[in-house]
Design a protein around this motif. Structure first.
Motif, PDB file in Angstrom:
ATOM      1  N   LYS A  76      47.448  40.758  46.425  1.00  0.00           N
ATOM      2  CA  LYS A  76      46.745  40.313  47.810  1.00  0.00           C
ATOM      3  C   LYS A  76      47.279  41.177  48.994  1.00  0.00           C
ATOM      4  CE  LYS A  76      46.583  35.539  46.982  1.00  0.00           C
ATOM      5  NZ  LYS A  76      46.113  34.281  47.314  1.00  0.00           N
ATOM      6  N   VAL A  77      46.649  41.532  49.690  1.00  0.00           N
ATOM      7  CA  VAL A  77      47.008  42.150  51.001  1.00  0.00           C
ATOM      8  C   VAL A  77      46.335  41.860  52.341  1.00  0.00           C
ATOM      9  CG1 VAL A  77      47.990  44.211  49.551  1.00  0.00           C
ATOM     10  CG2 VAL A  77      45.671  44.391  50.414  1.00  0.00           C
ATOM     11  N   GLY A  78      46.838  42.396  53.096  1.00  0.00           N
ATOM     12  CA  GLY A  78      46.454  42.186  54.535  1.00  0.00           C
ATOM     13  C   GLY A  78      46.982  41.066  55.087  1.00  0.00           C
ATOM     14  N   SER A  79      47.058  40.803  56.755  1.00  0.00           N
ATOM     15  CA  SER A  79      48.097  39.972  57.192  1.00  0.00           C
ATOM     16  C   SER A  79      47.700  38.489  56.599  1.00  0.00           C
ATOM     17  CB  SER A  79      47.697  39.926  58.865  1.00  0.00           C
ATOM     18  OG  SER A  79      46.200  39.753  58.812  1.00  0.00           O
ATOM     19  N   ASP A  80      46.432  38.270  56.241  1.00  0.00           N
ATOM     20  CA  ASP A  80      46.082  36.940  55.742  1.00  0.00           C
ATOM     21  C   ASP A  80      45.785  36.659  54.057  1.00  0.00           C
ATOM     22  OD1 ASP A  80      43.785  38.426  56.364  1.00  0.00           O
ATOM     23  OD2 ASP A  80      42.847  36.761  57.515  1.00  0.00           O
ATOM     24  N   GLU A  81      46.289  37.944  53.853  1.00  0.00           N
ATOM     25  CA  GLU A  81      46.008  38.197  52.231  1.00  0.00           C
ATOM     26  C   GLU A  81      44.476  37.837  51.684  1.00  0.00           C
ATOM     27  OE1 GLU A  81      48.934  35.773  50.141  1.00  0.00           O
ATOM     28  OE2 GLU A  81      50.562  37.525  50.368  1.00  0.00           O
ATOM     29  N   THR A  82      43.784  38.224  52.441  1.00  0.00           N
ATOM     30  CA  THR A  82      42.345  38.250  52.049  1.00  0.00           C
ATOM     31  C   THR A  82      41.665  39.346  51.178  1.00  0.00           C
ATOM     32  OG1 THR A  82      41.428  39.013  54.203  1.00  0.00           O
ATOM     33  CG2 THR A  82      41.462  36.555  53.986  1.00  0.00           C
ATOM     34  N   HIS A  83      42.673  40.311  51.174  1.00  0.00           N
ATOM     35  CA  HIS A  83      42.068  41.713  50.536  1.00  0.00           C
ATOM     36  C   HIS A  83      42.989  41.702  49.173  1.00  0.00           C
ATOM     37  CE1 HIS A  83      40.289  42.142  54.146  1.00  0.00           C
ATOM     38  NE2 HIS A  83      41.406  42.477  54.710  1.00  0.00           N
ATOM     39  N   LEU A  84      42.320  42.459  48.169  1.00  0.00           N
ATOM     40  CA  LEU A  84      42.871  42.756  46.781  1.00  0.00           C
ATOM     41  C   LEU A  84      43.023  44.047  46.481  1.00  0.00           C
ATOM     42  CD1 LEU A  84      43.325  41.066  44.323  1.00  0.00           C
ATOM     43  CD2 LEU A  84      40.928  41.455  43.657  1.00  0.00           C
ATOM     44  N   LYS A  85      44.338  44.469  46.168  1.00  0.00           N
ATOM     45  CA  LYS A  85      44.872  46.062  45.836  1.00  0.00           C
ATOM     46  C   LYS A  85      45.092  45.989  44.349  1.00  0.00           C
ATOM     47  CE  LYS A  85      47.228  49.797  47.818  1.00  0.00           C
ATOM     48  NZ  LYS A  85      46.300  50.933  47.194  1.00  0.00           N
ATOM     49  N   LEU A  86      44.429  46.905  43.678  1.00  0.00           N
ATOM     50  CA  LEU A  86      44.538  46.781  42.169  1.00  0.00           C
ATOM     51  C   LEU A  86      44.696  48.465  41.858  1.00  0.00           C
ATOM     52  CD1 LEU A  86      41.787  44.678  41.017  1.00  0.00           C
ATOM     53  CD2 LEU A  86      44.022  43.874  41.580  1.00  0.00           C
ATOM     54  N   ASN A  87      45.581  48.577  40.538  1.00  0.00           N
ATOM     55  CA  ASN A  87      45.712  49.908  40.058  1.00  0.00           C
ATOM     56  C   ASN A  87      44.944  49.697  38.713  1.00  0.00           C
ATOM     57  OD1 ASN A  87      47.301  51.592  41.702  1.00  0.00           O
ATOM     58  ND2 ASN A  87      48.548  49.647  41.503  1.00  0.00           N
ATOM     59  N   LEU A  88      43.802  50.347  38.295  1.00  0.00           N
ATOM     60  CA  LEU A  88      42.996  49.982  37.257  1.00  0.00           C
ATOM     61  C   LEU A  88      43.216  50.952  35.926  1.00  0.00           C
ATOM     62  CD1 LEU A  88      39.704  48.535  39.053  1.00  0.00           C
ATOM     63  CD2 LEU A  88      42.008  47.311  38.275  1.00  0.00           C
ATOM     64  N   PHE A  89      42.889  50.530  34.984  1.00  0.00           N
ATOM     65  CA  PHE A  89      42.801  51.485  33.756  1.00  0.00           C
ATOM     66  C   PHE A  89      41.894  50.947  32.827  1.00  0.00           C
ATOM     67  CE2 PHE A  89      46.166  48.954  32.466  1.00  0.00           C
ATOM     68  CZ  PHE A  89      45.915  48.797  31.121  1.00  0.00           C
ATOM     69  N   GLN A  90      41.299  51.896  31.821  1.00  0.00           N
ATOM     70  CA  GLN A  90      40.052  51.356  31.028  1.00  0.00           C
ATOM     71  C   GLN A  90      40.480  51.620  29.513  1.00  0.00           C
ATOM     72  OE1 GLN A  90      36.290  52.954  31.586  1.00  0.00           O
ATOM     73  NE2 GLN A  90      35.292  50.976  31.357  1.00  0.00           N
ATOM     74  N   GLY A  91      40.575  50.780  28.608  1.00  0.00           N
ATOM     75  CA  GLY A  91      40.479  51.097  27.193  1.00  0.00           C
ATOM     76  C   GLY A  91      42.074  51.858  26.957  1.00  0.00           C
ATOM     77  N   ASP A  92      41.872  52.939  26.281  1.00  0.00           N
ATOM     78  CA  ASP A  92      42.919  53.544  25.733  1.00  0.00           C
ATOM     79  C   ASP A  92      43.628  54.706  26.720  1.00  0.00           C
ATOM     80  OD1 ASP A  92      43.266  52.247  23.323  1.00  0.00           O
ATOM     81  OD2 ASP A  92      42.215  53.572  22.026  1.00  0.00           O
TER      82      ASP A  92
END
Length: 561
Positions: A497-513
């Motif tokens: 979770k990111v942002g001063s009030d942690e309302t946002h979501l930061k991800l690093n995504l992958f799919q399958g192999d």
């Protein structure tokens, strides 16, 4: 959120277009969904051309409007350019006034006071014209329902030319000319122009009599693009061409007022989204907090240093507007909860000290929260005034038409409207509006819908794929930024979770192999962090992220399940 996958176009059409354009079938499918089915369609879409702008004289009454203005110039009459106080109105006034001043000196502008005069043409404005010897008023972005006001002006020997784009009533005002592509008897090929767009057609027509072709009018397109963006009109057809070239002007050589606003925010290149969320609110703030005249003075200022001073003042108005908007939204939300109205089909709230200038924004905020047709009322003189906002596919204008027994005056569009009523009619109106919405709204519409263009694998997101998507801009109604769905994705474990009030979501995504990861940001999705511990599905659009001078493609998450 309802996830709705758009219907796939016929396979043979998609394959044919993909082959002709040498692009992936996913992209060809998205184009076919937008009625771009041939090489020629694609050429017009990807390479907008000013030669495809329509002849202004195809608009009903354009010849009469031009004749009357030419007569006024010949007789040295005083001409008043009159417009509404929002972005569409103030840009339209700035556009028409600044052009007319290049050919004739006796031009003045008039923006009604939001609080003393209200929306549209006012008796005060007509009296001002009479007292100052104006015999012609050109009304922009308003006037299509001003039957009684136009008659009042006529008694004072003042002529009207109306340039509007709002839905006409059964009767058209008896003006010298009424330019409105939505008139039933108008055969103009494109009826989704904004008010400033109609003003642009008027100056284009006047210019054609002076040997000025479309290229001459390019410097005016920064105003037209700003109005198109702010008024949320479809960005297809003529609007696509005008906004495409208008954005180029905004980013290369804008008028001093727009340059001063950009100077304030220190952003290099603006997209249509930036115009909607950065430029438009600042222009609007003048009319909301102080007076729309500030916006016209900013947009017509010839001296850059003076424009910077106007922009600084407007920045303060915008800051005040944000504070008011937050405060009133909190008060309105608590009113809904106190009155136990969370489960109704509509939202109608009222407090007499709410600032009239921000109730439209508050109505939008409440619609985002409860997702249903919403009206926010405040006291305005002896009456109550409201701003209405709607949800996708529900016509709030039609709903208001069914409540006219309790309404003094109303006008607007399918998704946004304004009205006034007498205080004693408020409760009756509120009950009637709830009744109308409850019986007519498809209950499915009360859950926000995400329309998905295509389901894709993350591996399809290549630099070429993204580059072609970017060329589909400017985005807006009927040409929205494409939305994709990908299933069975995982986070690489660094999601947070990111942002001063942690309302946002930061991800690093992958799919399958495929171990290649894709950066993703989900604004307002911080509360869904638990979902990302296992495989999940995402709906997103693609955006460019710039960090320390390095540009990369990122997924702009809309929802995850």
């Amino acid at each position: 959120m309802r996830w709705t996958l758009k219907t796939k176009p016929p396979k043979e059409k998609v394959e044919k277009l993909a082959k002709e354009l040498q692009i992936e079938e996913t992209l060809a499918s998205i184009l076919c969904q937008r009625n771009i089915e041939t090489f020629e369609d694609a050429k017009k879409f990807f390479r907008p051309n000013l030669k495809d702008i329509h002849d202004p004289f195809l608009m009903k009454d354009m010849d009469k409007a031009v004749q009357r203005i030419e007569k006024a110039i010949e007789n040295e009459e005083n001409i008043l350019i009159y417009g509404d106080y929002d972005v569409d109105g103030t840009t339209a006034v700035s556009l028409v006034a600044s052009y007319l001043k290049t050919i004739y000196p006796n031009i003045a502008t008039y923006i009604p006071d939001r609080y003393d005069e209200g929306y549209g043409i006012s008796h005060t404005g007509i009296d001002f014209a009479f007292d100052n010897d104006f015999s012609l008023i050109i009304a922009l972005d308003c006037g299509i329902k001003a039957i009684e006001k136009v008659a009042y002006a006529s008694e004072k020997n003042i002529d009207f030319i109306i340039c509007d784009h709002h839905k006409p009533g059964a009767e058209i005002p008896k003006a010298v000319a009424v330019l409105n592509p939505k008139r039933v008897d108008c055969s103009y090929p494109f009826d989704e122009l904004c008010g400033c767009g109609v003003g642009f057609k008027l100056i284009q027509a006047l210019g054609s009599k002076r040997g000025q072709n479309i290229d001459y009018f390019i410097p005016y397109l920064d105003l037209v693009a700003t109005a198109i963006a702010a008024d949320i009109v479809p960005i297809v057809g003529e609007n696509r061409i005008l906004s495409y070239f208008g954005l180029q002007v905004i980013n290369s050589n804008p008028r001093n007022g727009i340059k001063a606003l950009i100077h304030q925010i220190k952003k290099k290149e603006l997209t249509i989204t930036d115009v909607v969320f950065i430029i438009a609110p600042r222009i609007n703030a003048a009319g909301r907090i102080k007076h729309g005249n500030y916006a016209v003075e900013l947009l017509t200022e010839m001296d850059f240093d003076s424009a910077v001073e106007f922009a600084k003042a407007i920045e303060v108005f915008n800051s005040d507007r944000k504070d008011l908007d937050k405060k009133i939204t909190v008060e309105a939300l608590s009113q809904i909860m106190e009155n136990d109205e969370e489960n109704k089909f509509s939202t109608v709230v009222f407090q007499e000290d709410w600032h009239k200038g921000v109730i439209g924004i508050v109505a939008s905020r409440l619609t985002e929260t409860y997702y249903r047709p919403t009206l926010v009322f405040t006291k305005s003189g002896e009456k109550l005034a409201a701003s209405a906002r709607s949800v996708k596919d529900f016509d709030v204008y039609e709903a208001l038409e069914e409540c006219t027994e309790f309404i003094e005056q109303f006008g607007g569009h399918k998704y946004a409207a304004g009205l006034t009523l007498l205080p004693e009619n408020y409760e009756n109106f509120k009950n009637k509006f709830e009744e109308v919405v409850a019986k007519s709204i498809d209950k499915e519409l009360l859950t926000p819908e995400i329309l998905i263009d295509a389901e894709i694998e993350l591996s399809e997101i290549t630099p070429k794929f993204f580059r072609i998507l970017q060329q589909m801009a400017p985005f807006g109604p009927q040409n929205m930024r494409p939305v994709f769905k990908s299933t069975g994705v995982r986070d690489n474990g660094y999601g947070k979770k990111v942002g001063s009030d942690e309302t946002h979501l930061k991800l690093n995504l992958f799919q399958g192999d495929n171990q290649k990861t894709y950066n993703a940001i989900g604004f307002g999705l911080g509360n869904k962090i638990d979902i990302v511990e296992d495989e999940f599905d995402i709906v997103y659009s693609l955006d460019e992220n710039e960090w320390n001078g390095y540009k990369s493609v990122q997924l702009l998450l809309r929802d995850l399940k």
